[in-house]
Design an enzyme around this catalytic site. Structure first.
Site, PDB file in Angstrom:
ATOM      1  N   HIS A  33       0.825  -1.211   0.000  1.00 16.46           N
ATOM      2  CA  HIS A  33       0.000   0.000   0.000  1.00 16.46           C
ATOM      3  C   HIS A  33       0.860   1.263   0.000  1.00 16.46           C
ATOM      4  O   HIS A  33       0.405   2.332  -0.381  1.00 16.46           O
ATOM      5  CB  HIS A  33      -0.909   0.036   1.227  1.00 16.46           C
ATOM      6  CG  HIS A  33      -1.810  -1.154   1.351  1.00 16.46           C
ATOM      7  ND1 HIS A  33      -2.854  -1.373   0.477  1.00 16.46           N
ATOM      8  CD2 HIS A  33      -1.814  -2.182   2.217  1.00 16.46           C
ATOM      9  CE1 HIS A  33      -3.467  -2.501   0.825  1.00 16.46           C
ATOM     10  NE2 HIS A  33      -2.853  -3.012   1.867  1.00 16.46           N
ATOM     11  N   HIS A  44       5.585   6.389   6.866  1.00 13.77           N
ATOM     12  CA  HIS A  44       5.262   5.951   5.506  1.00 13.77           C
ATOM     13  C   HIS A  44       4.741   7.150   4.712  1.00 13.77           C
ATOM     14  O   HIS A  44       4.587   8.238   5.274  1.00 13.77           O
ATOM     15  CB  HIS A  44       4.227   4.818   5.560  1.00 13.77           C
ATOM     16  CG  HIS A  44       2.957   5.253   6.219  1.00 13.77           C
ATOM     17  ND1 HIS A  44       2.705   5.055   7.553  1.00 13.77           N
ATOM     18  CD2 HIS A  44       1.879   5.931   5.728  1.00 13.77           C
ATOM     19  CE1 HIS A  44       1.531   5.573   7.852  1.00 13.77           C
ATOM     20  NE2 HIS A  44       1.004   6.121   6.767  1.00 13.77           N
ATOM     21  N   HIS A  97       2.258   9.008   1.445  1.00  9.24           N
ATOM     22  CA  HIS A  97       1.086   9.012   0.569  1.00  9.24           C
ATOM     23  C   HIS A  97       1.299  10.072  -0.515  1.00  9.24           C
ATOM     24  O   HIS A  97       1.784  11.172  -0.219  1.00  9.24           O
ATOM     25  CB  HIS A  97      -0.184   9.390   1.337  1.00  9.24           C
ATOM     26  CG  HIS A  97      -0.503   8.475   2.475  1.00  9.24           C
ATOM     27  ND1 HIS A  97      -1.286   7.354   2.344  1.00  9.24           N
ATOM     28  CD2 HIS A  97      -0.153   8.525   3.788  1.00  9.24           C
ATOM     29  CE1 HIS A  97      -1.412   6.757   3.516  1.00  9.24           C
ATOM     30  NE2 HIS A  97      -0.728   7.442   4.410  1.00  9.24           N
ATOM     31  N   HIS A 152       3.663  10.224   7.070  1.00 11.03           N
ATOM     32  CA  HIS A 152       2.954  10.019   8.339  1.00 11.03           C
ATOM     33  C   HIS A 152       3.891   9.306   9.301  1.00 11.03           C
ATOM     34  O   HIS A 152       4.298   8.171   9.039  1.00 11.03           O
ATOM     35  CB  HIS A 152       1.694   9.174   8.123  1.00 11.03           C
ATOM     36  CG  HIS A 152       0.582   9.905   7.456  1.00 11.03           C
ATOM     37  ND1 HIS A 152      -0.490   9.267   6.863  1.00 11.03           N
ATOM     38  CD2 HIS A 152       0.372  11.242   7.312  1.00 11.03           C
ATOM     39  CE1 HIS A 152      -1.326  10.192   6.374  1.00 11.03           C
ATOM     40  NE2 HIS A 152      -0.822  11.390   6.624  1.00 11.03           N
ATOM     41  N   THR A 169      -5.871   6.480   8.298  1.00  8.89           N
ATOM     42  CA  THR A 169      -6.411   6.801   6.961  1.00  8.89           C
ATOM     43  C   THR A 169      -6.462   5.564   6.072  1.00  8.89           C
ATOM     44  O   THR A 169      -6.724   5.669   4.874  1.00  8.89           O
ATOM     45  CB  THR A 169      -5.587   7.910   6.270  1.00  8.89           C
ATOM     46  OG1 THR A 169      -4.291   7.393   5.952  1.00  8.89           O
ATOM     47  CG2 THR A 169      -5.460   9.144   7.150  1.00  8.89           C
ATOM     48  N   THR A 170      -6.174   4.400   6.654  1.00  7.76           N
ATOM     49  CA  THR A 170      -6.290   3.127   5.924  1.00  7.76           C
ATOM     50  C   THR A 170      -7.153   2.191   6.768  1.00  7.76           C
ATOM     51  O   THR A 170      -7.256   2.382   7.986  1.00  7.76           O
ATOM     52  CB  THR A 170      -4.903   2.492   5.718  1.00  7.76           C
ATOM     53  OG1 THR A 170      -4.276   2.318   6.989  1.00  7.76           O
ATOM     54  CG2 THR A 170      -4.015   3.339   4.826  1.00  7.76           C
TER      55      THR A 170
HETATM   56 ZN   LIG Z   1      -0.628   7.250   6.403  1.00  7.56          ZN
END
Ligand SMILES: [Zn+2]
Length: 271
Positions: free
Chosen positions: A110, A135, A137, A154, A221-222
């Site tokens: 992801h 990680h 985005h 994040h 957010t996942t």
């Molecule tokens: Zn994130």
């Protein structure tokens, strides 16, 4: 015939052999069972979800019962921060303590995730949260007055009692980000791939010099979109080069959840 009588009728050395073989077989089956359970557990833990299409963000809530809050939650992330609606300032500044640390970088299917070993901590409202991983985005999930950025990091922190606090660092394109170069120089290309970062990662050097931020309560957010996550969004973006951004986008061209309703949540200015 009872086991004891059968045992008595056998030569002692044959008994030993039989018992040994039985034990070995039992151990082998136990090991197999563990393998199957592990495979099953990871399948249960991670149903397939994506950012677009039939398993995209608008479908997460219906993919798995544990994901329901992705649809029903009232304090979901990310959000668009309307600066005119920021109410007040936090009582205490956020306290950050990071040190250079060895780290592993993982392509988890992801995003690209970096896991520093003992990489530091943040303290907010008297609670210490230890850095677990960070990680990325693209584009940024957070928006400020409607503006999105090409990338966000994040930084996920966890307290001793399991609560989460996430720092969001926004990126604009410009100079090469030296703090990220050990990660971006060798991104793991395949989902599931993991390797040690060459050298160390200094999360402190990844943050903007000006630590002014917006802080509020939101969610992951996942999936599973769990709420009660303390968010700290840095106001000042930091720089990443076009080349670094392109290297990430070659692996993940779009991995951002759309902004969610604020629902009257309080957003404070923090230092
Ligand atoms: Zn994130």
């Amino acid at each position: 015939m009872g086991a004891a009588r059968r045992a008595r009728s056998l030569h002692p050395s044959r008994i030993t052999t039989t018992v040994t073989i039985k034990m070995k077989t039992r151990i082998a089956f136990a090991a197999l069972g563990t393998l199957f359970c592990t495979a099953l557990a990871s399948a249960v833990e991670a149903p397939h979800w994506t950012y677009q299409g039939k398993t995209g963000a608008s479908h997460w809530a219906s993919l798995e019962s544990d994901y329901a809050v992705c649809g029903t939650g009232q304090r979901q992330s990310p959000i668009n921060i309307e600066t005119r609606k920021v109410t007040g300032t936090t009582a205490q500044p956020v306290s950050l303590a990071y040190a250079p640390a060895s780290a592993e970088v993982i392509n988890n299917g992801h995003t690209i995730q970096v896991e520093p070993a003992n990489g530091g901590a943040l303290t907010i409202d008297g609670v210490e949260y230890k850095l677990a991983q960070f990680h990325f985005h693209t584009p940024s999930e957070e928006r400020i007055d409607g503006k999105s950025y090409p990338l966000v990091a994040h930084l996920v922190h966890k307290s001793a009692d399991g609560k989460l606090a996430v720092i969001a660092v926004l990126f604009r394109t410009g100079k090469t980000n030296a703090a990220l170069q050990p990660v971006f120089a060798a991104l793991p290309g395949k989902a599931g791939a993991r390797h040690a970062v060459d050298g160390t990662i200094d999360v402190g050097a990844l943050l903007p010099a000006n630590r002014d931020n917006y802080t509020f309560i939101g969610s992951l957010t996942t999936p599973p979109c769990s709420e009660d996550v303390r968010w700290v969004v840095m106001k000042t973006p930091v720089s990443i080069s076009q080349k670094q951004l392109a290297a990430f986008r070659k692996l993940y061209s779009m991995n951002a959840r759309p902004v969610q309703a604020v629902n009257g949540r309080e957003i404070q200015a923090g230092k």
